[in-house]
Write an enzyme that holds these catalytic residues in place. Structure first.
Site, mmCIF file in Angstrom:
data_model
loop_
_atom_site.group_PDB
_atom_site.id
_atom_site.type_symbol
_atom_site.label_atom_id
_atom_site.label_comp_id
_atom_site.label_asym_id
_atom_site.label_seq_id
_atom_site.Cartn_x
_atom_site.Cartn_y
_atom_site.Cartn_z
ATOM 1 N N LYS A 140 1.241 -1.182 0.086
ATOM 2 C CA LYS A 140 -0.084 -0.072 0.065
ATOM 3 C C LYS A 140 0.584 1.323 -0.060
ATOM 4 O O LYS A 140 1.956 1.341 0.631
ATOM 5 C CB LYS A 140 -1.026 -0.190 1.192
ATOM 6 C CG LYS A 140 -1.812 1.090 1.446
ATOM 7 C CD LYS A 140 -2.942 1.014 2.652
ATOM 8 C CE LYS A 140 -3.739 1.955 2.705
ATOM 9 N NZ LYS A 140 -4.657 1.879 3.759
ATOM 10 N N SER A 160 -9.683 -0.372 7.242
ATOM 11 C CA SER A 160 -9.234 -0.373 5.890
ATOM 12 C C SER A 160 -8.570 -1.721 5.336
ATOM 13 O O SER A 160 -8.158 -1.831 4.193
ATOM 14 C CB SER A 160 -8.465 0.776 5.670
ATOM 15 O OG SER A 160 -8.935 1.852 5.447
ATOM 16 N N SER A 194 -9.638 2.108 2.890
ATOM 17 C CA SER A 194 -8.774 2.750 2.020
ATOM 18 C C SER A 194 -7.672 1.765 1.226
ATOM 19 O O SER A 194 -7.081 2.382 0.415
ATOM 20 C CB SER A 194 -7.893 3.764 2.717
ATOM 21 O OG SER A 194 -7.144 3.235 3.817
#
Ligand code: GLN
Length: 508
Positions: free
Chosen positions: A76, A175, A151
């Site tokens: 990420k 997330s 997210s």
């Protein structure tokens, strides 16, 4: 089934048997990702990935049997990396190169995982749909007109599409779990403090926690083995003895009880909080969750009704605490010390104002405003302090359920993946409300997973549903073993998104 969806062990065996090489895996992944139709990836650098693959292959050739060696991963884009730029999905950090690797990146690198690049995410990890990335929206491989969740949406989409075996995510209020649920993959948010936050771009420091996202509980456990551990560089990192998170696989989860093959969850007490099944839970999600609970019962678990009475308060508490911490963390992006710098400022104030106005997107600005407000003189006690008190009460609610239950189960998200042109663009409050089932475990610092447990069928569309399993602090090993046992009985986690099977399948 696509090569990347067969799991880490199968892939690792194929590498060991020389059926495929680490560099071939990188080439395959780059071909699969192509021009990134899902908007899942922000930075790729073929040469940097190949270099890691060659190093991994060398270790394989020398007989190194490390379990993650040569296995491709995406990070990420909130984990800082030397070899790839790090943006946190924000214009504020466009082109930023970190002089060091995040601790998670360093550990997985040392374990021999091959990084394919950086996964798209909501700006500074704020969001539930991955539509707040400053670069591009991310899409759900089960239906590209739907959100992948957020997210860590890019991470989830890439794993679900079979582009990569595993990805890292971060979970502040859901997330890792929510995008895992919406994309039909497995994700774990560990106990707060289990994994070092060093080198993770901060959103809300008292909540942020990294976690593995992959095809199964087994894959997540193997990744957690490499990711977890004390780190002196992070003051909130917990100094715990090293553990093997697969150690209860195939063993009894109840101490002093013999393992029963036919009833692997025998004796386990699983709490079903009534607040997670109340109004607001869509029937298309409730149905697969109910059948998952029946499966758990058939495996020997006892499902008991319980209550987390302050569930509804987790939304206002979280949306005070997280923005408060964010407004403080994001103060450093002033165009001077960090981040985007406005051109030709009139004076210092103009430089600050324009750098921040240009660098941050609307959702981030909204949260900075809320955060600055709740921390301001005269409002601090009424909002921030009160929210912290409520946070403590929420944690106590979980603790009291755990006095009589081993785990808590329920949905991850009240709905399946929603259309991109939907609520997240129009109504921030609607997006916040969708976090109702994930925020509690975050506020209480508890480990929690999302495990695929079925689909909502809409016309001919199959949209994944995730079962959330929440465990007491530090019980990741039992949590993963329970999820693993469930995945031995079911094959929801093996289902593949259509984009993968139709156009992009690579047979092993
Ligand atoms: N949706 C939540 C938020 O926007 C959680 C995000 C996260 O866990 N990073 O704050």
């Amino acid at each position: 089934m696509g090569l990347m969806r067969q799991g880490i062990r199968t892939l690792r065996n194929a590498l060991a048997r020389r059926e495929v090489s680490a560099t071939e895996l990188v080439e395959t992944a780059f071909k699969e990702i192509g021009d990134d139709p899902l908007g899942a990836v922000l930075a790729m650098d073929r040469e940097a990935s190949l270099e890691q693959a060659r190093a991994a292959q060398l270790r394989i050739d020398q007989g190194d049997a490390s379990p993650l060696l040569g296995v491709p991963i995406l990070h990420k884009d909130v984990f800082v990396t030397r070899a790839w730029p790090t943006t946190a999905g924000s214009r504020m950090l466009e082109g930023y190169r970190s002089p060091f690797d995040a601790e998670v990146v360093r550990r997985l690198d040392q374990a021999g995982m091959v990084c394919l690049g950086k996964a798209n995410c909501d700006e500074f990890a704020m969001g539930s749909a991955n539509q707040h990335s400053a670069y591009k929206p991310s899409r759900n491989p089960w239906s590209p007109t739907r959100v992948p969740g957020g997210s860590s949406g890019g991470s989830a989409a890439a794993v679900a599409a079979g582009w990569v075996v595993a990805a890292t995510g971060t979970d502040t209020g859901g997330s890792v779990r929510q995008p895992a649920s919406l994309c039909g993959i497995t994700g774990l948010k560990p106990t707060y403090g289990r994994i070092s936050r060093w080198g993770m771009v901060a959103y809300a420091s008292s909540l942020d926690q990294a976690g593995p996202m992959a095809g199964s509980a087994d894959d997540c456990a193997m990744m957690l083995n490499a990711m977890a551990g004390f780190d002196q560089k992070d003051a909130t990192s917990l100094d715990r003895p090293e553990e093997d998170f697969t150690r209860y696989f195939g063993a009894s989860l109840v101490p002093a009880q013999k393992h029963d093959e036919a009833l692997p969850l025998k004796g386990l007490r699983v709490g079903r909080p009534k607040e997670f099944f109340a109004e607001g839970l869509s029937p298309g999600v409730a149905q697969p969750i109910d059948s998952a609970l029946k499966t758990l019962e058939a495996m020997g678990a006892v499902v008991v009704d319980c209550s987390l009475p302050r569930t509804a308060l987790s939304i206002p508490a979280y949306y005070v605490i997280a923005p408060a911490e964010a407004s403080s963390n994001l103060a450093r992006y002033d165009g001077i010390r960090y981040g985007h710098r406005a051109q030709q400022p009139r004076d210092l104030l103009d430089l600050y104002e324009r750098s921040r106005s240009e660098g941050f997107g609307p959702e981030v600005k909204r949260r900075i405003l809320v955060g600055a407000f709740v921390l301001s003189h005269g409002y601090f006690d009424a909002y921030y302090l009160q929210a912290q008190r409520v946070r403590r009460l929420i944690a106590m609610d979980f603790d009291s359920v755990f006095e009589s239950c081993d785990f808590i189960v329920g949905p991850v998200s009240p709905t399946v993946a929603w259309p991109i042109e939907g609520r997240s663009q129009m109504d921030p409050l609607a997006e916040y409300l969708a976090d109702i089932y994930t925020l509690g475990a975050s506020l209480a610092g508890l480990p929690a997973m999302s495990v695929p447990c079925g689909f909502q069928i809409e016309d001919s569309l199959r949209l994944p549903v995730g079962l959330q399993i929440i465990a007491p602090r530090f019980e990741e090993a039992r949590l993963l073993a329970m999820a693993h046992a469930f995945q031995q009985q079911t094959d929801w986690h093996k289902q593949q998104a259509p984009a993968q099977t139709e156009k992009r399948g690579v047979a092993i």
